[in-house]
Enzyme design. Structure first.
Site, short mmCIF file in Angstrom:
data_model
loop_
_atom_site.label_atom_id
_atom_site.label_comp_id
_atom_site.label_asym_id
_atom_site.label_seq_id
_atom_site.Cartn_x
_atom_site.Cartn_y
_atom_site.Cartn_z
N LYS A 97 0.80 -1.23 0.00
CA LYS A 97 0.00 0.00 0.00
C LYS A 97 0.84 1.28 0.00
O LYS A 97 0.34 2.38 0.30
CB LYS A 97 -0.99 0.06 1.20
N GLY A 98 2.09 1.14 -0.39
CA GLY A 98 2.97 2.31 -0.41
C GLY A 98 2.83 3.13 -1.69
O GLY A 98 3.19 4.31 -1.73
N LYS A 151 -6.96 1.32 -6.40
CA LYS A 151 -5.88 2.25 -6.02
C LYS A 151 -6.50 3.61 -5.82
O LYS A 151 -7.08 4.18 -6.76
CB LYS A 151 -4.82 2.32 -7.12
N THR A 187 -11.43 5.36 -0.96
CA THR A 187 -11.75 6.28 0.13
C THR A 187 -11.56 5.53 1.45
O THR A 187 -12.08 4.43 1.62
CB THR A 187 -13.23 6.73 -0.01
N1 LIG Z 1 -0.98 7.63 -9.35
C1 LIG Z 1 -1.62 6.92 -8.43
N2 LIG Z 1 -2.85 6.46 -8.64
C2 LIG Z 1 -3.49 5.74 -7.71
N3 LIG Z 1 -2.96 5.42 -6.51
C3 LIG Z 1 -1.74 5.86 -6.25
C4 LIG Z 1 -1.01 6.63 -7.18
N4 LIG Z 1 0.18 6.92 -6.64
C5 LIG Z 1 0.19 6.38 -5.43
N5 LIG Z 1 -0.96 5.75 -5.17
C6 LIG Z 1 -1.26 5.07 -3.93
O1 LIG Z 1 -0.97 3.69 -4.10
C7 LIG Z 1 -1.65 3.04 -3.04
C8 LIG Z 1 -1.66 1.56 -3.29
O2 LIG Z 1 -0.36 1.12 -3.09
P1 LIG Z 1 0.22 -0.20 -3.76
O3 LIG Z 1 0.07 -0.11 -5.22
O4 LIG Z 1 1.58 -0.37 -3.24
O5 LIG Z 1 -0.76 -1.29 -3.18
S1 LIG Z 1 -0.53 -2.86 -3.14
O6 LIG Z 1 0.30 -3.16 -1.99
O7 LIG Z 1 0.09 -3.25 -4.39
O8 LIG Z 1 -1.89 -3.40 -2.98
C9 LIG Z 1 -2.99 3.71 -3.01
O9 LIG Z 1 -3.47 3.64 -1.70
P2 LIG Z 1 -4.99 3.98 -1.29
O10 LIG Z 1 -5.17 5.45 -1.62
O11 LIG Z 1 -5.07 3.75 0.16
O12 LIG Z 1 -5.87 3.10 -2.09
C10 LIG Z 1 -2.70 5.13 -3.48
O13 LIG Z 1 -2.79 6.08 -2.46
#
Ligand SMILES: Nc1ncnc2c1ncn2[C@@H]1O[C@H](COP(=O)(O)OS(=O)(=O)O)[C@@H](OP(=O)(O)O)[C@H]1O
Length: 406
Positions: free
Chosen positions: A162-163, A368, A371
Protein backbone atom coordinates in the site's frame (compact mmCIF):
# COMPACT_ATOMS: atom_id res chain seq x y z
CA UNK A 1 -15.73 -47.93 -85.86
CA UNK A 2 -12.15 -47.07 -86.59
CA UNK A 3 -10.02 -46.48 -83.45
CA UNK A 4 -9.19 -42.81 -82.92
CA UNK A 5 -6.14 -41.73 -84.89
CA UNK A 6 -3.27 -39.62 -83.53
CA UNK A 7 -5.53 -36.55 -83.87
CA UNK A 8 -8.27 -38.26 -81.86
CA UNK A 9 -5.73 -39.06 -79.07
CA UNK A 10 -5.36 -35.34 -78.13
CA UNK A 11 -8.35 -35.00 -75.81
CA UNK A 12 -7.19 -37.93 -73.58
CA UNK A 13 -3.52 -36.78 -73.30
CA UNK A 14 -4.56 -33.12 -72.76
CA UNK A 15 -6.70 -34.07 -69.74
CA UNK A 16 -3.84 -34.98 -67.32
CA UNK A 17 -1.92 -31.91 -68.59
CA UNK A 18 -4.67 -29.44 -67.67
CA UNK A 19 -5.14 -31.22 -64.35
CA UNK A 20 -1.50 -30.70 -63.51
CA UNK A 21 -1.72 -27.03 -64.52
CA UNK A 22 -4.80 -26.71 -62.37
CA UNK A 23 -2.98 -28.33 -59.44
CA UNK A 24 -0.05 -25.94 -59.83
CA UNK A 25 -2.45 -23.03 -59.97
CA UNK A 26 -4.13 -24.22 -56.78
CA UNK A 27 -0.74 -24.56 -55.07
CA UNK A 28 0.26 -21.05 -56.08
CA UNK A 29 -3.07 -19.68 -54.91
CA UNK A 30 -2.65 -21.41 -51.56
CA UNK A 31 0.86 -20.01 -51.05
CA UNK A 32 -0.34 -16.57 -52.08
CA UNK A 33 -3.17 -16.73 -49.58
CA UNK A 34 -0.83 -18.01 -46.87
CA UNK A 35 1.62 -15.18 -47.49
CA UNK A 36 -1.21 -12.69 -47.44
CA UNK A 37 -2.40 -14.10 -44.13
CA UNK A 38 1.11 -13.91 -42.66
CA UNK A 39 1.42 -10.26 -43.66
CA UNK A 40 -2.05 -9.65 -42.33
CA UNK A 41 -0.98 -11.12 -39.01
CA UNK A 42 2.18 -9.09 -38.95
CA UNK A 43 0.09 -6.00 -39.31
CA UNK A 44 -1.52 -7.17 -36.03
CA UNK A 45 -4.95 -7.63 -37.51
CA UNK A 46 -5.02 -11.31 -36.70
CA UNK A 47 -5.21 -10.39 -33.04
CA UNK A 48 -8.71 -9.22 -33.63
CA UNK A 49 -9.58 -12.70 -34.73
CA UNK A 50 -8.24 -14.62 -31.79
CA UNK A 51 -6.22 -14.25 -28.63
CA UNK A 52 -6.87 -12.65 -25.30
CA UNK A 53 -7.34 -8.97 -24.66
CA UNK A 54 -4.14 -7.42 -23.34
CA UNK A 55 -3.14 -4.21 -21.50
CA UNK A 56 -4.00 -2.48 -18.33
CA UNK A 57 -7.65 -2.98 -17.92
CA UNK A 58 -7.76 -0.79 -14.88
CA UNK A 59 -7.12 2.25 -16.95
CA UNK A 60 -9.17 0.97 -19.82
CA UNK A 61 -12.36 1.46 -17.92
CA UNK A 62 -11.50 5.07 -17.30
CA UNK A 63 -10.14 5.95 -20.66
CA UNK A 64 -13.58 6.67 -22.04
CA UNK A 65 -14.63 8.79 -19.10
CA UNK A 66 -15.63 12.37 -19.90
CA UNK A 67 -12.73 14.72 -19.95
CA UNK A 68 -10.16 11.95 -20.09
CA UNK A 69 -9.85 11.35 -23.79
CA UNK A 70 -7.79 14.42 -24.63
CA UNK A 71 -4.06 14.18 -24.16
CA UNK A 72 -2.96 17.37 -22.52
CA UNK A 73 0.51 17.14 -24.00
CA UNK A 74 -0.70 17.02 -27.62
CA UNK A 75 -0.22 14.09 -29.96
CA UNK A 76 3.13 15.21 -31.38
CA UNK A 77 4.79 15.55 -28.03
CA UNK A 78 3.48 12.20 -26.91
CA UNK A 79 4.38 10.39 -30.07
CA UNK A 80 8.10 11.12 -29.84
CA UNK A 81 9.92 8.01 -28.66
CA UNK A 82 13.53 7.05 -29.00
CA UNK A 83 14.49 4.24 -31.35
CA UNK A 84 14.83 1.89 -28.47
CA UNK A 85 11.13 2.27 -27.79
CA UNK A 86 10.54 0.84 -31.19
CA UNK A 87 12.69 -2.20 -30.40
CA UNK A 88 10.83 -2.57 -27.14
CA UNK A 89 7.57 -2.54 -28.98
CA UNK A 90 8.73 -5.22 -31.34
CA UNK A 91 9.57 -7.34 -28.37
CA UNK A 92 6.19 -6.73 -26.82
CA UNK A 93 4.48 -7.81 -29.99
CA UNK A 94 6.55 -10.96 -30.23
CA UNK A 95 5.89 -11.80 -26.64
CA UNK A 96 2.26 -11.26 -26.96
CA UNK A 97 2.16 -13.91 -29.61
CA UNK A 98 3.87 -16.38 -27.33
CA UNK A 99 2.04 -18.20 -24.63
CA UNK A 100 2.91 -16.71 -21.29
CA UNK A 101 3.51 -18.94 -18.30
CA UNK A 102 0.75 -18.53 -15.74
CA UNK A 103 1.54 -15.76 -13.32
CA UNK A 104 0.40 -16.19 -9.75
CA UNK A 105 -2.62 -14.13 -8.85
CA UNK A 106 -1.80 -10.95 -7.23
CA UNK A 107 -3.82 -10.68 -4.08
CA UNK A 108 -1.94 -7.88 -2.36
CA UNK A 109 -2.42 -5.84 -5.44
CA UNK A 110 -5.77 -7.30 -6.10
CA UNK A 111 -6.42 -5.29 -9.19
CA UNK A 112 -4.28 -7.83 -11.01
CA UNK A 113 -3.83 -5.97 -14.22
CA UNK A 114 -5.18 -7.76 -17.21
CA UNK A 115 -2.57 -7.28 -19.86
CA UNK A 116 -3.66 -5.65 -23.08
CA UNK A 117 -1.87 -6.39 -26.31
CA UNK A 118 0.23 -3.40 -27.18
CA UNK A 119 -1.72 -1.10 -29.39
CA UNK A 120 -4.88 -3.14 -29.22
CA UNK A 121 -6.74 -1.07 -26.73
CA UNK A 122 -9.69 0.49 -28.44
CA UNK A 123 -9.65 4.22 -28.26
CA UNK A 124 -12.91 5.81 -27.20
CA UNK A 125 -15.14 5.55 -30.17
CA UNK A 126 -12.59 3.72 -32.27
CA UNK A 127 -11.98 0.08 -33.03
CA UNK A 128 -9.07 -1.69 -31.45
CA UNK A 129 -7.96 -3.10 -34.74
CA UNK A 130 -7.90 0.28 -36.37
CA UNK A 131 -5.73 1.82 -33.72
CA UNK A 132 -3.40 -1.18 -33.68
CA UNK A 133 -2.67 -0.92 -37.35
CA UNK A 134 -1.92 2.74 -36.99
CA UNK A 135 0.56 1.86 -34.27
CA UNK A 136 2.14 -1.20 -35.89
CA UNK A 137 5.86 -0.64 -36.16
CA UNK A 138 7.43 -0.60 -39.57
CA UNK A 139 9.70 -3.52 -40.47
CA UNK A 140 7.34 -6.04 -39.00
CA UNK A 141 9.37 -8.88 -40.47
CA UNK A 142 11.68 -8.38 -37.51
CA UNK A 143 8.87 -9.88 -35.46
CA UNK A 144 9.78 -13.21 -36.91
CA UNK A 145 13.18 -12.98 -35.29
CA UNK A 146 13.27 -14.37 -31.81
CA UNK A 147 14.82 -11.27 -30.29
CA UNK A 148 15.82 -10.86 -26.67
CA UNK A 149 16.00 -13.27 -23.80
CA UNK A 150 14.45 -13.72 -20.39
CA UNK A 151 16.61 -12.47 -17.56
CA UNK A 152 16.30 -12.60 -13.81
CA UNK A 153 15.38 -9.15 -12.51
CA UNK A 154 18.21 -6.73 -11.90
CA UNK A 155 15.92 -4.48 -9.86
CA UNK A 156 12.96 -5.31 -7.63
CA UNK A 157 10.35 -3.14 -5.95
CA UNK A 158 10.27 -4.99 -2.64
CA UNK A 159 7.69 -2.91 -0.78
CA UNK A 160 5.87 -1.65 0.98
CA UNK A 161 2.36 -2.93 0.71
CA UNK A 162 0.00 0.00 0.00
CA UNK A 163 2.97 2.31 -0.41
CA UNK A 164 2.33 3.12 -4.08
CA UNK A 165 4.24 0.21 -5.60
CA UNK A 166 1.82 -0.31 -8.48
CA UNK A 167 1.97 3.34 -9.47
CA UNK A 168 5.77 3.26 -9.45
CA UNK A 169 5.99 0.12 -11.56
CA UNK A 170 3.46 1.31 -14.11
CA UNK A 171 5.20 4.67 -14.39
CA UNK A 172 8.57 2.96 -14.84
CA UNK A 173 7.23 0.66 -17.50
CA UNK A 174 6.89 3.52 -19.94
CA UNK A 175 10.69 3.77 -19.97
CA UNK A 176 11.98 2.05 -23.13
CA UNK A 177 14.78 0.38 -21.19
CA UNK A 178 12.54 -1.13 -18.54
CA UNK A 179 10.70 -4.40 -18.98
CA UNK A 180 8.60 -5.58 -16.07
CA UNK A 181 6.29 -8.43 -15.26
CA UNK A 182 2.76 -7.13 -14.67
CA UNK A 183 1.47 -9.24 -11.80
CA UNK A 184 3.30 -9.85 -8.55
CA UNK A 185 5.38 -13.05 -8.85
CA UNK A 186 5.67 -13.62 -5.04
CA UNK A 187 8.70 -15.78 -5.77
CA UNK A 188 10.87 -14.93 -2.76
CA UNK A 189 8.04 -15.37 -0.28
CA UNK A 190 5.61 -17.99 -1.59
CA UNK A 191 7.12 -19.75 -4.57
CA UNK A 192 10.82 -20.03 -3.80
CA UNK A 193 10.64 -23.83 -3.95
CA UNK A 194 9.79 -23.55 -7.67
CA UNK A 195 13.32 -22.46 -8.43
CA UNK A 196 14.99 -19.64 -10.34
CA UNK A 197 14.22 -21.15 -13.74
CA UNK A 198 10.50 -20.87 -12.97
CA UNK A 199 11.00 -17.32 -11.79
CA UNK A 200 12.99 -16.33 -14.85
CA UNK A 201 10.32 -17.78 -17.09
CA UNK A 202 7.82 -15.29 -15.66
CA UNK A 203 9.93 -12.41 -16.89
CA UNK A 204 9.41 -10.63 -20.18
CA UNK A 205 12.11 -10.85 -22.82
CA UNK A 206 14.67 -8.09 -22.81
CA UNK A 207 17.18 -6.76 -25.28
CA UNK A 208 20.70 -5.81 -24.32
CA UNK A 209 20.72 -2.70 -22.16
CA UNK A 210 17.18 -3.21 -20.88
CA UNK A 211 16.41 -3.80 -17.21
CA UNK A 212 14.10 -6.57 -16.05
CA UNK A 213 11.94 -5.68 -13.06
CA UNK A 214 9.17 -6.99 -10.89
CA UNK A 215 7.31 -5.79 -7.82
CA UNK A 216 6.10 -7.81 -4.86
CA UNK A 217 5.49 -5.56 -1.83
CA UNK A 218 5.42 -8.40 0.69
CA UNK A 219 9.14 -9.08 0.17
CA UNK A 220 10.00 -6.15 2.43
CA UNK A 221 8.51 -7.91 5.47
CA UNK A 222 9.53 -11.46 4.52
CA UNK A 223 12.41 -12.61 6.73
CA UNK A 224 13.88 -14.96 4.13
CA UNK A 225 13.66 -12.53 1.22
CA UNK A 226 16.94 -10.59 1.75
CA UNK A 227 19.11 -13.74 1.82
CA UNK A 228 17.23 -15.27 -1.09
CA UNK A 229 17.50 -12.21 -3.29
CA UNK A 230 21.16 -11.86 -2.40
CA UNK A 231 21.69 -15.52 -3.34
CA UNK A 232 20.15 -14.81 -6.74
CA UNK A 233 22.42 -11.78 -7.20
CA UNK A 234 24.04 -9.64 -4.57
CA UNK A 235 23.96 -6.79 -7.12
CA UNK A 236 20.15 -6.66 -7.26
CA UNK A 237 18.91 -3.11 -6.87
CA UNK A 238 16.12 -2.78 -4.35
CA UNK A 239 13.43 -0.14 -4.35
CA UNK A 240 11.13 0.49 -1.40
CA UNK A 241 8.16 2.82 -1.71
CA UNK A 242 7.37 4.01 1.79
CA UNK A 243 4.36 5.91 3.00
CA UNK A 244 3.31 7.38 6.36
CA UNK A 245 2.83 4.17 8.37
CA UNK A 246 -0.45 5.38 9.90
CA UNK A 247 -2.04 6.12 6.51
CA UNK A 248 -0.52 2.93 5.17
CA UNK A 249 -2.17 0.92 7.99
CA UNK A 250 -5.53 2.54 7.26
CA UNK A 251 -5.09 1.85 3.54
CA UNK A 252 -4.26 -1.78 4.31
CA UNK A 253 -7.34 -2.05 6.53
CA UNK A 254 -9.49 -0.41 3.84
CA UNK A 255 -8.38 -3.06 1.37
CA UNK A 256 -9.28 -5.90 3.75
CA UNK A 257 -12.59 -4.22 4.54
CA UNK A 258 -13.44 -4.06 0.84
CA UNK A 259 -13.12 -7.85 0.66
CA UNK A 260 -14.59 -8.68 4.06
CA UNK A 261 -17.02 -5.97 5.16
CA UNK A 262 -17.76 -7.81 8.44
CA UNK A 263 -14.31 -7.38 10.02
CA UNK A 264 -14.02 -5.45 13.32
CA UNK A 265 -13.33 -1.74 13.28
CA UNK A 266 -9.84 -0.38 12.68
CA UNK A 267 -9.89 1.07 16.20
CA UNK A 268 -10.60 -2.27 17.85
CA UNK A 269 -7.97 -4.11 15.82
CA UNK A 270 -5.32 -1.51 16.63
CA UNK A 271 -5.20 -2.21 20.35
CA UNK A 272 -4.36 -5.25 22.41
CA UNK A 273 -6.05 -3.41 25.19
CA UNK A 274 -7.70 -0.12 24.37
CA UNK A 275 -7.88 1.13 27.94
CA UNK A 276 -4.12 0.75 28.44
CA UNK A 277 -3.46 2.00 24.91
CA UNK A 278 -1.30 -1.02 24.16
CA UNK A 279 -0.88 -1.35 20.38
CA UNK A 280 -1.30 -4.78 18.83
CA UNK A 281 1.96 -5.08 16.91
CA UNK A 282 1.05 -8.59 15.82
CA UNK A 283 -1.61 -7.12 13.50
CA UNK A 284 0.07 -7.03 10.11
CA UNK A 285 -1.45 -3.65 9.25
CA UNK A 286 0.51 -2.22 12.19
CA UNK A 287 3.61 -4.38 11.88
CA UNK A 288 4.39 -3.60 8.25
CA UNK A 289 4.81 0.09 9.14
CA UNK A 290 7.69 -0.51 11.55
CA UNK A 291 10.03 0.14 8.65
CA UNK A 292 13.24 0.46 10.67
CA UNK A 293 12.88 -3.07 12.02
CA UNK A 294 12.34 -4.62 8.60
CA UNK A 295 15.15 -2.59 7.09
CA UNK A 296 17.62 -4.00 9.64
CA UNK A 297 17.15 -7.44 8.08
CA UNK A 298 17.87 -6.13 4.59
CA UNK A 299 20.98 -4.33 5.69
CA UNK A 300 22.50 -7.63 6.80
CA UNK A 301 22.56 -8.65 3.13
CA UNK A 302 22.64 -5.42 1.13
CA UNK A 303 24.51 -2.13 1.46
CA UNK A 304 22.21 0.84 1.95
CA UNK A 305 23.32 2.43 -1.32
CA UNK A 306 21.89 -0.55 -3.16
CA UNK A 307 18.47 0.40 -1.83
CA UNK A 308 16.36 3.33 -2.92
CA UNK A 309 13.58 4.69 -0.76
CA UNK A 310 10.82 6.36 -2.70
CA UNK A 311 8.34 8.59 -0.91
CA UNK A 312 4.80 7.35 -1.51
CA UNK A 313 3.54 10.87 -0.77
CA UNK A 314 5.85 12.51 -3.31
CA UNK A 315 5.00 9.87 -5.87
CA UNK A 316 1.54 11.47 -5.77
CA UNK A 317 2.51 15.14 -5.39
CA UNK A 318 5.52 15.06 -7.74
CA UNK A 319 5.64 11.81 -9.71
CA UNK A 320 8.20 13.12 -12.22
CA UNK A 321 10.53 14.17 -9.40
CA UNK A 322 10.44 10.74 -7.76
CA UNK A 323 10.76 9.03 -11.13
CA UNK A 324 13.85 11.14 -11.77
CA UNK A 325 15.48 9.71 -8.64
CA UNK A 326 14.46 6.18 -9.58
CA UNK A 327 15.83 6.48 -13.12
CA UNK A 328 19.14 7.79 -11.75
CA UNK A 329 19.32 4.94 -9.25
CA UNK A 330 18.70 2.39 -11.99
CA UNK A 331 21.30 4.01 -14.24
CA UNK A 332 18.66 4.90 -16.79
CA UNK A 333 18.49 7.93 -19.00
CA UNK A 334 15.96 10.40 -17.58
CA UNK A 335 13.24 9.79 -20.13
CA UNK A 336 10.20 9.83 -17.87
CA UNK A 337 9.52 13.48 -17.07
CA UNK A 338 6.60 15.66 -16.10
CA UNK A 339 5.50 15.59 -19.74
CA UNK A 340 4.31 12.03 -19.16
CA UNK A 341 1.86 12.85 -16.38
CA UNK A 342 -1.32 14.76 -15.89
CA UNK A 343 -3.41 15.16 -12.78
CA UNK A 344 -6.77 13.53 -13.09
CA UNK A 345 -9.23 15.46 -10.95
CA UNK A 346 -11.85 12.72 -10.92
CA UNK A 347 -9.33 10.12 -9.81
CA UNK A 348 -7.54 12.57 -7.52
CA UNK A 349 -4.17 11.18 -8.58
CA UNK A 350 -1.55 11.68 -11.24
CA UNK A 351 -2.12 9.51 -14.28
CA UNK A 352 -0.13 8.67 -17.38
CA UNK A 353 -0.87 10.55 -20.56
CA UNK A 354 0.01 7.36 -22.38
CA UNK A 355 0.54 3.95 -20.80
CA UNK A 356 3.10 1.41 -21.91
CA UNK A 357 2.18 -0.10 -25.26
CA UNK A 358 -0.83 2.16 -25.63
CA UNK A 359 -1.56 5.60 -26.90
CA UNK A 360 -4.29 6.49 -24.48
CA UNK A 361 -4.31 8.12 -21.06
CA UNK A 362 -4.15 5.78 -18.17
CA UNK A 363 -4.99 5.97 -14.47
CA UNK A 364 -4.67 3.16 -11.97
CA UNK A 365 -7.85 1.22 -11.26
CA UNK A 366 -10.50 1.44 -8.59
CA UNK A 367 -8.49 -0.51 -6.02
CA UNK A 368 -5.88 2.25 -6.02
CA UNK A 369 -6.99 5.38 -4.27
CA UNK A 370 -9.89 4.03 -2.27
CA UNK A 371 -11.75 6.28 0.13
CA UNK A 372 -10.55 5.49 3.64
CA UNK A 373 -13.00 5.21 6.52
CA UNK A 374 -12.96 7.92 9.22
CA UNK A 375 -10.75 6.75 12.07
CA UNK A 376 -11.08 8.02 15.64
CA UNK A 377 -8.65 10.95 15.95
CA UNK A 378 -7.36 9.76 19.33
CA UNK A 379 -6.50 6.40 17.84
CA UNK A 380 -4.68 8.05 14.97
CA UNK A 381 -2.81 10.21 17.48
CA UNK A 382 -1.87 7.18 19.56
CA UNK A 383 -0.57 5.44 16.44
CA UNK A 384 1.49 8.49 15.52
CA UNK A 385 3.14 8.36 18.94
CA UNK A 386 3.74 4.66 18.53
CA UNK A 387 5.46 5.02 15.17
CA UNK A 388 7.48 8.17 15.93
CA UNK A 389 10.63 6.48 17.35
CA UNK A 390 10.63 3.89 14.57
CA UNK A 391 10.19 6.62 11.96
CA UNK A 392 13.06 8.66 13.40
CA UNK A 393 15.25 5.58 13.35
CA UNK A 394 14.22 4.94 9.76
CA UNK A 395 15.07 8.53 8.74
CA UNK A 396 18.47 8.03 10.35
CA UNK A 397 19.12 4.73 8.60
CA UNK A 398 18.10 6.00 5.18
CA UNK A 399 19.45 9.55 5.58
CA UNK A 400 16.08 10.89 4.49
CA UNK A 401 13.36 12.63 6.48
CA UNK A 402 10.05 11.56 4.98
CA UNK A 403 8.16 14.17 6.98
CA UNK A 404 5.60 11.93 8.64
CA UNK A 405 6.26 13.38 12.06
CA UNK A 406 5.40 17.01 11.65
N1 LIG B 1 -0.98 7.63 -9.35
C1 LIG B 1 -1.62 6.92 -8.43
N2 LIG B 1 -2.85 6.46 -8.64
C2 LIG B 1 -3.49 5.74 -7.71
N3 LIG B 1 -2.96 5.42 -6.51
C3 LIG B 1 -1.74 5.86 -6.25
C4 LIG B 1 -1.01 6.63 -7.18
N4 LIG B 1 0.18 6.92 -6.64
C5 LIG B 1 0.19 6.38 -5.43
N5 LIG B 1 -0.96 5.75 -5.17
C6 LIG B 1 -1.26 5.07 -3.93
O1 LIG B 1 -0.97 3.69 -4.10
C7 LIG B 1 -1.65 3.04 -3.04
C8 LIG B 1 -1.66 1.56 -3.29
O2 LIG B 1 -0.36 1.12 -3.09
P1 LIG B 1 0.22 -0.20 -3.76
O3 LIG B 1 0.07 -0.11 -5.22
O4 LIG B 1 1.58 -0.37 -3.24
O5 LIG B 1 -0.76 -1.29 -3.18
S1 LIG B 1 -0.53 -2.86 -3.14
O6 LIG B 1 0.30 -3.16 -1.99
O7 LIG B 1 0.09 -3.25 -4.39
O8 LIG B 1 -1.89 -3.40 -2.98
C9 LIG B 1 -2.99 3.71 -3.01
O9 LIG B 1 -3.47 3.64 -1.70
P2 LIG B 1 -4.99 3.98 -1.29
O10 LIG B 1 -5.17 5.45 -1.62
O11 LIG B 1 -5.07 3.75 0.16
O12 LIG B 1 -5.87 3.10 -2.09
C10 LIG B 1 -2.70 5.13 -3.48
O13 LIG B 1 -2.79 6.08 -2.46
Amino acid sequence: MAPPGPAGAHPTSAEPLSRSIFRKFLLMLCSLLTSLYVFYCLAERCQTLSGPVVGLSDGGEEAGAPGRGVLAGGPRELAVWPAVAHRKRLLQLQQWRRRRPPVPRDDGDEAAWVEEPPGLAASPGGSGAGSSVAEAPPGTLALLLDEGSKQLPQAIIIGVKKGGTRALLEFLRIHPDVRAVGAEPHFFDRSYHKGLAWYRDLMPRTLEGQITMEKTPSYFVTREAPARISAMSKDTKLIVVVRDPVTRAISDYTQTLSKRPDIPTFESLTFKNRSTGLIDTSWSAIQIGIYAKHLEHWLRHFPIDQMLFVSGERLISDPAGELGRVQDFLGLKRIITDKHFYFNKTKGFPCLKKAEGSSKPHCLGKTKGRTHPEIDREVVQRLREFYRPFNLKFYQMTGHDFGWDG
